[in-house]
Design a protein around this motif. Structure first.
Motif, short mmCIF file in Angstrom:
data_model
loop_
_atom_site.label_atom_id
_atom_site.label_comp_id
_atom_site.label_asym_id
_atom_site.label_seq_id
_atom_site.Cartn_x
_atom_site.Cartn_y
_atom_site.Cartn_z
N VAL A 215 5.35 7.59 -81.34
CA VAL A 215 4.79 7.25 -80.04
C VAL A 215 5.89 6.86 -79.07
N SER A 216 6.93 6.17 -79.57
CA SER A 216 8.04 5.77 -78.72
C SER A 216 8.76 6.99 -78.15
N GLU A 217 8.95 8.01 -79.01
CA GLU A 217 9.62 9.23 -78.54
C GLU A 217 8.79 9.93 -77.48
N THR A 218 7.46 9.95 -77.68
CA THR A 218 6.59 10.61 -76.71
C THR A 218 6.54 9.84 -75.40
N PHE A 255 -3.75 10.55 -77.59
CA PHE A 255 -4.24 11.58 -78.49
C PHE A 255 -5.53 11.12 -79.15
N MET A 256 -6.35 12.08 -79.58
CA MET A 256 -7.68 11.76 -80.08
C MET A 256 -7.93 12.40 -81.45
N ILE A 257 -8.75 11.72 -82.24
CA ILE A 257 -9.21 12.23 -83.54
C ILE A 257 -10.72 12.04 -83.58
N GLU A 258 -11.43 13.06 -84.02
CA GLU A 258 -12.90 12.95 -84.10
C GLU A 258 -13.29 12.14 -85.34
N ILE A 259 -14.14 11.14 -85.13
CA ILE A 259 -14.64 10.32 -86.23
C ILE A 259 -16.15 10.22 -86.11
N SER A 260 -16.81 9.85 -87.21
CA SER A 260 -18.26 9.67 -87.18
C SER A 260 -18.65 8.52 -88.09
N ILE A 261 -19.70 7.83 -87.69
CA ILE A 261 -20.31 6.78 -88.50
C ILE A 261 -21.78 7.14 -88.63
N GLY A 262 -22.18 7.57 -89.82
CA GLY A 262 -23.55 8.05 -89.99
C GLY A 262 -23.79 9.27 -89.13
N THR A 263 -24.77 9.21 -88.24
CA THR A 263 -25.10 10.33 -87.37
C THR A 263 -24.39 10.25 -86.02
N GLN A 358 4.10 18.18 -82.13
CA GLN A 358 3.35 19.41 -82.39
C GLN A 358 1.86 19.24 -82.08
N MET A 359 1.45 18.02 -81.76
CA MET A 359 0.04 17.71 -81.46
C MET A 359 -0.87 18.09 -82.62
N THR A 360 -0.44 17.67 -83.84
CA THR A 360 -1.25 17.90 -85.04
C THR A 360 -1.24 16.63 -85.89
N TRP A 361 -2.17 16.56 -86.86
CA TRP A 361 -2.18 15.48 -87.83
C TRP A 361 -2.65 16.03 -89.16
N LEU A 373 -4.58 17.83 -82.55
CA LEU A 373 -4.57 16.47 -82.02
C LEU A 373 -4.67 16.57 -80.50
N PRO A 374 -5.89 16.72 -79.97
CA PRO A 374 -6.03 16.90 -78.52
C PRO A 374 -5.66 15.65 -77.75
N GLN A 375 -5.30 15.86 -76.48
CA GLN A 375 -4.92 14.75 -75.61
C GLN A 375 -6.15 14.22 -74.88
N TYR A 376 -6.10 12.91 -74.60
CA TYR A 376 -7.11 12.29 -73.74
C TYR A 376 -6.44 11.88 -72.45
#
Length: 387
Positions: A215-218, A255-263, A358-361, A373-376
């Motif tokens: 994150v510091s480099e970015t 950067f964003m990651i999709e998460i879910s809790i139940g539905t 590389q915008m990946t995880w 790893l999309p940007q917000y």
């Protein structure tokens, strides 16, 4: 020649001799299935070389039946049928009801016993029905911390329980005895932090350092935020609690990651400036609707003038891709416009590697499988850039 060996069981370090014991049968099939997947062995190659890891009675059985088996699913089914003879359904249900998770028993071992009994039913029950039946036999502490509504598959349950049991093991008081000290010296030790119980690849301190450096480099590519006096604003400490203001800072992309809790699903923002993650009002509403228990605590929120606001905290099982990550989240119930922020604890608990350039995880134990790893970008980002 090396390529052919890599697509077979020639280098496998496990075998099965035909012992009629459900734990040994299921353990062998699990090892074989994971080895086959890791080595990317096709069904045809696997069936042609499976004899290498079959011994004694199992080898004799394979010699008799191999011509009638054409898929890997057939192999597993036929092996179970041969070495785990099916019982009448009423006997299986009786054994299921008598089999309950004991205190201190690993969930993985308990689930293996239950699934071995389920496999003896013909026709088989749907997985959701198996989960509903088995969940009631889990230890009450597991049920309390892993709600049924947050579990969709056996793999998700095992992943959540594994993280919970590892945390409980780390929190156990150490016994200062000579026998314990001798045992401790034999345990695995991390080459990075020098602590026992894990290796460097999964070390949380190393992961946090990697995240902070990335994150510091970015961040150096963007302008530094300034205070009214024109001096750079101090960077927030990684140990502070999540901020109530959940938008990104000064228009910088996150950067964003999709998460879910139940539905409930959401694109959560990765924020390495915080340690404990923040759950959005959307997730809070869902957890409240299913009766999830939170812990109350006071938190200082910086928003103009500092003020104290009630906050809730809880250990929440969150689904990321096909895995369940058990980690701590803070919720501000009065902040109805909040977004979810993922702190360094979540990245460590999920065993996640971030490649911001590389915008990946990827998961640490799956280094070859990468996810985008999309940007917000906040709404005021474009205006900031235009100025």
């Amino acid at each position: 020649m090396a390529s052919k060996r890599s697509r077979s069981f020639a280098q496998a370090a496990f075998s099965f001799d035909g012992t009629r014991d459900y734990e040994k049968v299921e353990t062998f099939l699990t090892f074989a299935r994971k080895y086959k997947s890791y080595k990317n062995i096709a069904d045809s190659d696997a069936l042609q070389t499976i004899y290498i890891i079959l011994k004694d009675e199992a080898k004799a059985w394979w010699d008799r039946t191999n011509e009638s088996i054409s898929t890997w699913e057939d192999f597993e089914s036929q092996l179970r049928r041969e070495f785990l003879p099916k019982k009448p359904a009423y006997v299986v249900f009786q054994e299921l009801s008598e089999l309950r998770q004991k205190p201190g028993e690993l969930t993985q071992r308990f689930v293996a016993k239950q699934r071995a009994l389920f496999d003896q039913l013909d026709p088989p029950l749907p997985e959701v029905v198996q989960l509903d039946m088995m969940y009631g036999f889990l230890h009450p502490k597991i049920q309390e911390q892993i709600p049924r509504t947050c579990i969709e598959t056996f793999e998700g349950l095992l992943e959540a329980a594994k993280g919970l049991e590892q945390e409980n093991a780390n929190n156990k008081p150490q016994v200062n005895s000579s026998s314990e000290n001798r045992t401790a010296r034999k345990r695995v030790r991390c080459n990075f932090c020098r602590n026992f119980g894990h290796v460097a690849e999964v070390c949380r301190k190393r992961q946090k350092l990697t995240i902070d450096e990335a994150v510091s480099e970015t961040s150096t590519e963007n302008h530094e935020p300034a205070t009214e006096a024109g001096n750079p604003a101090p960077a927030p400490s990684a140990s502070q609690e999540p901020r109530k203001v959940s938008s990104t800072v000064d228009g910088k992309p996150r950067f964003m990651i999709e998460i879910s809790i139940g539905t409930a699903k959401e694109m959560a923002i990765v924020d390495s400036s915080i340690k404990t993650s923040l759950a959005s009002f959307k997730f809070y509403s869902y957890l409240k609707s299913i009766g999830f228990h939170f812990q109350e605590e006071n938190s200082t929120v910086a928003e103009g003038n500092s003020k104290t606001e009630n906050a809730l905290k809880g250990r929440i099982p969150v689904k990321v891709r096909d895995r369940c990550v058990l980690t701590t989240f803070v919720v501000y119930p009065e902040s109805k416009e909040s977004r979810s922020l993922l702190g360094t604890d979540f990245i460590a608990d999920g065993r996640i590697n971030l490649n911001l350039q590389q915008m990946t995880w990827n998961f640490i134990d799956e280094p070859l499988v990468h996810y985008s790893l999309p940007q917000y970008l906040p709404k005021n980002c474009e205006n900031t850039d235009a100025n």
